[in-house]
Scaffold this motif. Structure first.
Motif, PDB file in Angstrom:
ATOM      1  N   ALA A   7       0.824  -1.209   0.000  1.00  0.00           N
ATOM      2  CA  ALA A   7       0.000   0.000   0.000  1.00  0.00           C
ATOM      3  C   ALA A   7       0.859   1.261   0.000  1.00  0.00           C
ATOM      4  N   HIS A   8       2.004   1.201   0.693  1.00  0.00           N
ATOM      5  CA  HIS A   8       2.880   2.378   0.762  1.00  0.00           C
ATOM      6  C   HIS A   8       3.609   2.635  -0.555  1.00  0.00           C
ATOM      7  N   GLY A   9       3.745   1.560  -1.370  1.00  0.00           N
ATOM      8  CA  GLY A   9       4.536   1.675  -2.592  1.00  0.00           C
ATOM      9  C   GLY A   9       6.005   1.399  -2.355  1.00  0.00           C
ATOM     10  N   THR A  10       6.329   0.838  -1.180  1.00  0.00           N
ATOM     11  CA  THR A  10       7.735   0.603  -0.828  1.00  0.00           C
ATOM     12  C   THR A  10       8.096  -0.880  -0.832  1.00  0.00           C
ATOM     13  N   ALA A  11       7.253  -1.709  -1.452  1.00  0.00           N
ATOM     14  CA  ALA A  11       7.527  -3.147  -1.481  1.00  0.00           C
ATOM     15  C   ALA A  11       8.742  -3.441  -2.358  1.00  0.00           C
ATOM     16  N   ILE A  12       9.512  -4.451  -1.956  1.00  0.00           N
ATOM     17  CA  ILE A  12      10.610  -4.945  -2.770  1.00  0.00           C
ATOM     18  C   ILE A  12      10.297  -6.388  -3.140  1.00  0.00           C
ATOM     19  N   GLU A  68      19.958  -7.991   4.255  1.00  0.00           N
ATOM     20  CA  GLU A  68      20.074  -6.570   3.900  1.00  0.00           C
ATOM     21  C   GLU A  68      20.974  -5.835   4.895  1.00  0.00           C
ATOM     22  N   VAL A  69      20.739  -6.066   6.191  1.00  0.00           N
ATOM     23  CA  VAL A  69      21.506  -5.367   7.215  1.00  0.00           C
ATOM     24  C   VAL A  69      22.974  -5.770   7.148  1.00  0.00           C
ATOM     25  N   LYS A  70      23.237  -7.070   6.961  1.00  0.00           N
ATOM     26  CA  LYS A  70      24.619  -7.530   6.844  1.00  0.00           C
ATOM     27  C   LYS A  70      25.269  -6.952   5.590  1.00  0.00           C
ATOM     28  N   GLY A  71      24.439  -6.790   4.546  1.00  0.00           N
ATOM     29  CA  GLY A  71      24.961  -6.287   3.277  1.00  0.00           C
ATOM     30  C   GLY A  71      25.463  -4.857   3.371  1.00  0.00           C
ATOM     31  N   HIS A  72      24.664  -3.972   4.007  1.00  0.00           N
ATOM     32  CA  HIS A  72      25.126  -2.579   4.089  1.00  0.00           C
ATOM     33  C   HIS A  72      25.998  -2.331   5.325  1.00  0.00           C
ATOM     34  N   GLN A 101      25.685  -1.345   8.346  1.00  0.00           N
ATOM     35  CA  GLN A 101      25.604  -0.101   9.113  1.00  0.00           C
ATOM     36  C   GLN A 101      25.136  -0.339  10.548  1.00  0.00           C
ATOM     37  N   LYS A 102      24.942  -1.619  10.907  1.00  0.00           N
ATOM     38  CA  LYS A 102      24.558  -1.993  12.274  1.00  0.00           C
ATOM     39  C   LYS A 102      23.275  -1.302  12.718  1.00  0.00           C
ATOM     40  N   ILE A 103      22.391  -1.066  11.783  1.00  0.00           N
ATOM     41  CA  ILE A 103      21.110  -0.435  12.086  1.00  0.00           C
ATOM     42  C   ILE A 103      20.125  -0.931  11.033  1.00  0.00           C
ATOM     43  N   ASP A 104      18.896  -1.199  11.427  1.00  0.00           N
ATOM     44  CA  ASP A 104      17.921  -1.818  10.530  1.00  0.00           C
ATOM     45  C   ASP A 104      17.294  -0.776   9.614  1.00  0.00           C
ATOM     46  N   GLY A 105      17.581  -0.901   8.323  1.00  0.00           N
ATOM     47  CA  GLY A 105      17.077   0.062   7.350  1.00  0.00           C
ATOM     48  C   GLY A 105      15.568   0.087   7.251  1.00  0.00           C
ATOM     49  N   LYS A 106      14.913  -1.065   7.473  1.00  0.00           N
ATOM     50  CA  LYS A 106      13.452  -1.084   7.352  1.00  0.00           C
ATOM     51  C   LYS A 106      12.809  -0.249   8.455  1.00  0.00           C
ATOM     52  N   ASN A 107      13.356  -0.332   9.657  1.00  0.00           N
ATOM     53  CA  ASN A 107      12.835   0.504  10.740  1.00  0.00           C
ATOM     54  C   ASN A 107      13.065   1.982  10.453  1.00  0.00           C
ATOM     55  N   ILE A 108      14.213   2.312   9.867  1.00  0.00           N
ATOM     56  CA  ILE A 108      14.486   3.710   9.524  1.00  0.00           C
ATOM     57  C   ILE A 108      13.553   4.170   8.413  1.00  0.00           C
ATOM     58  N   LEU A 109      13.242   3.275   7.475  1.00  0.00           N
ATOM     59  CA  LEU A 109      12.238   3.598   6.441  1.00  0.00           C
ATOM     60  C   LEU A 109      10.923   3.994   7.103  1.00  0.00           C
ATOM     61  N   HIS A 110      10.459   3.173   8.056  1.00  0.00           N
ATOM     62  CA  HIS A 110       9.186   3.475   8.730  1.00  0.00           C
ATOM     63  C   HIS A 110       9.274   4.761   9.537  1.00  0.00           C
ATOM     64  N   LEU A 111      10.423   4.996  10.143  1.00  0.00           N
ATOM     65  CA  LEU A 111      10.624   6.247  10.876  1.00  0.00           C
ATOM     66  C   LEU A 111      10.410   7.438   9.952  1.00  0.00           C
ATOM     67  N   VAL A 112      11.070   7.425   8.791  1.00  0.00           N
ATOM     68  CA  VAL A 112      10.954   8.528   7.837  1.00  0.00           C
ATOM     69  C   VAL A 112       9.516   8.654   7.341  1.00  0.00           C
ATOM     70  N   ILE A 155      12.836   3.120  -0.312  1.00  0.00           N
ATOM     71  CA  ILE A 155      13.395   1.802  -0.593  1.00  0.00           C
ATOM     72  C   ILE A 155      14.919   1.842  -0.492  1.00  0.00           C
ATOM     73  N   SER A 156      15.530   2.919  -0.966  1.00  0.00           N
ATOM     74  CA  SER A 156      16.987   3.028  -0.891  1.00  0.00           C
ATOM     75  C   SER A 156      17.444   3.130   0.561  1.00  0.00           C
ATOM     76  N   ILE A 157      16.605   3.735   1.424  1.00  0.00           N
ATOM     77  CA  ILE A 157      16.914   3.791   2.856  1.00  0.00           C
ATOM     78  C   ILE A 157      16.859   2.389   3.439  1.00  0.00           C
ATOM     79  N   ARG A 158      15.830   1.643   3.089  1.00  0.00           N
ATOM     80  CA  ARG A 158      15.701   0.277   3.589  1.00  0.00           C
ATOM     81  C   ARG A 158      16.925  -0.554   3.217  1.00  0.00           C
ATOM     82  N   ARG A 159      17.427  -0.378   2.014  1.00  0.00           N
ATOM     83  CA  ARG A 159      18.555  -1.172   1.533  1.00  0.00           C
ATOM     84  C   ARG A 159      19.904  -0.675   2.050  1.00  0.00           C
ATOM     85  N   GLY A 160      19.869   0.396   2.841  1.00  0.00           N
ATOM     86  CA  GLY A 160      21.104   0.899   3.408  1.00  0.00           C
ATOM     87  C   GLY A 160      21.972   1.649   2.421  1.00  0.00           C
TER      88      GLY A 160
END
Length: 391
Positions: free
Chosen positions: A39-44, A275-279, A281-292, A318-323
């Motif tokens: 619904a958000h348009g942020t699906a991968i 995803e988290v291991k890939g970027h 950054q020791k922080i979950d990009g999906k949670n930061i996506l929801h924060l934004v 989506i780019s935030i989620r992917r780190g």
């Protein structure tokens, strides 16, 4: 998740699915829609299709068998339904999840009804200054969850293993101290030949005796798999060779943390973990996506722009989620924005709250429509393209 808890949840899902099927056969599912990233348009490519629904409690739940009343049904972790009375009350409190239901894009609809349309027709009246606290609270949760991953990731990196009480024991040695295992190595003796005796009035302190020949019969420091140390009996007049301390509080904290770690490993979404291991950054990009997303929606609400669930900046999110962005900087930005929310809403022209009469009348009128048999159900399953992603 522990196996017992997992079985409990599965039993609940099975029970709630039976209730859902009964409600649906009786025309009591008032509204159903696709929610979440679709619904958000942020699906991968790995995103699930999350769904939600609103139902009307059967008349007998309210009149004859009130013990049967349920405000929520959960068919799976990502498929939740709410009873219309509870749903409208949560909409009044500007619960972000419930407002998402109300303002879901129409191409997400699975079914609707003439009775629920009463609520959709006045949904804008549910946008109030109350949203400041609810959205700030949800955004803060996402920020906390995102940063809470760091400890777990560090544990993974360090290959954490389960410790025993012996790892929290120290022994006096000269003018200093040694870890228990190191001390035993210096004495060339195993922990099974150690005898410990409580020292009165000194919590966590023990007199240590050693059985070099193995003929005294001390009980050792710790039995394999035990969560505490063992005490032994000693003969009168025998002097201890050292004093040992056991930090039981630290061991207890380790056990709790390790259990949390194991639960996290068992329940983590592997795709998100990759995803988290890939970027890294020791922080979950999906949670930061929801924060934004939550911060931006709240900002739009305070500016009188309504609630826009389908995000115009979906690619950025989506780019935030992917780190692919600096997540720590975005998290810091989010903290500042959460702090600004109160002032933004105070300056807005939004009403302070939803009128109580509107809430009471809606619940009454919607239920009356259903119980009097004048509620029409409209299906959009064939037109909902998101449902094809499940198949």
């Amino acid at each position: 998740m522990a196996k017992k808890e997992q079985v409990k949840n599965e039993n609940r899902y099975d029970k709630d699915r039976l209730i859902y099927n009964d409600l649906k056969s009786r025309g009591l599912i008032l509204f159903e829609t696709v929610v979440g990233s679709q619904a958000h348009g942020t699906a991968i490519e790995t995103s699930d299709v999350d769904k939600g629904f609103v139902f009307c409690a059967p008349y007998e739940w309210l009149v004859f068998h009130q013990e049967l009343y349920q405000s929520e049904l959960r068919l799976s972790p990502d498929y939740v339904g709410k009873e219309i009375g509870s749903f409208i009350l949560q909409a009044k409190s500007n619960n972000p999840t419930v407002l998402e239901f109300l303002f879901t894009p129409e191409d997400c609809y699975i079914s609707n009804s003439s009775s629920f349309q009463r609520l959709l027709n006045v949904k804008d009246q549910f946008i109030t200054k109350v949203a400041e606290k609810s959205f700030a609270g949800y955004a803060t949760q996402q920020l906390s969850k995102a940063k809470g991953q760091e400890k777990m990731q560090n544990w993974e990196k360090n290959r954490v293993v389960r410790k025993t009480p012996m790892d929290f024991c120290w022994v006096t040695y000269g003018q200093g101290s040694l870890r228990l295992n190191e001390y035993l190595d210096t004495q060339n003796i195993t922990q099974e030949r150690v005898g410990l005796v409580n020292i009165p009035h000194m919590k966590g302190m023990y007199s240590m005796f050693l059985d070099f020949e193995g003929d005294i019969g001390y009980r050792g420091v710790c039995k394999e798999g035990a969560g505490d140390i063992r005490l032994s009996s000693t003969e009168k007049g025998v002097l201890p060779v050292a004093t040992m301390s056991f930090d039981k509080d630290a061991y207890s904290t380790h056990c709790k943390d390790y259990k949390r770690y194991q639960n996290w490993v068992e329940n983590r979404n592997e795709d998100r973990w990759v995803e988290v291991k890939g970027h890294n950054q020791k922080i979950d990009g999906k949670n930061i996506l929801h924060l934004v997303r939550l911060v931006q929606i709240a900002e739009e609400i305070s500016e009188g722009k309504g609630i826009n669930i389908r995000r115009p900046n979906a690619e950025e999110l989506i780019s935030i989620r992917r780190g692919e962005r600096d997540l720590e900087s975005i998290a810091s930005w989010g903290e500042i924005k959460i702090g600004e929310m109160k002032a933004n809403f105070q300056l807005s022209d939004l009403p302070d709250s939803v009128p109580d009469k509107l809430v009471i009348d809606l619940v009454k009128d919607i239920r009356n429509d259903v119980y009097m048999g004048i509620n029409e159900i409209y299906s959009f399953e064939d037109a909902n393209e998101f449902l094809t992603l499940e198949k």
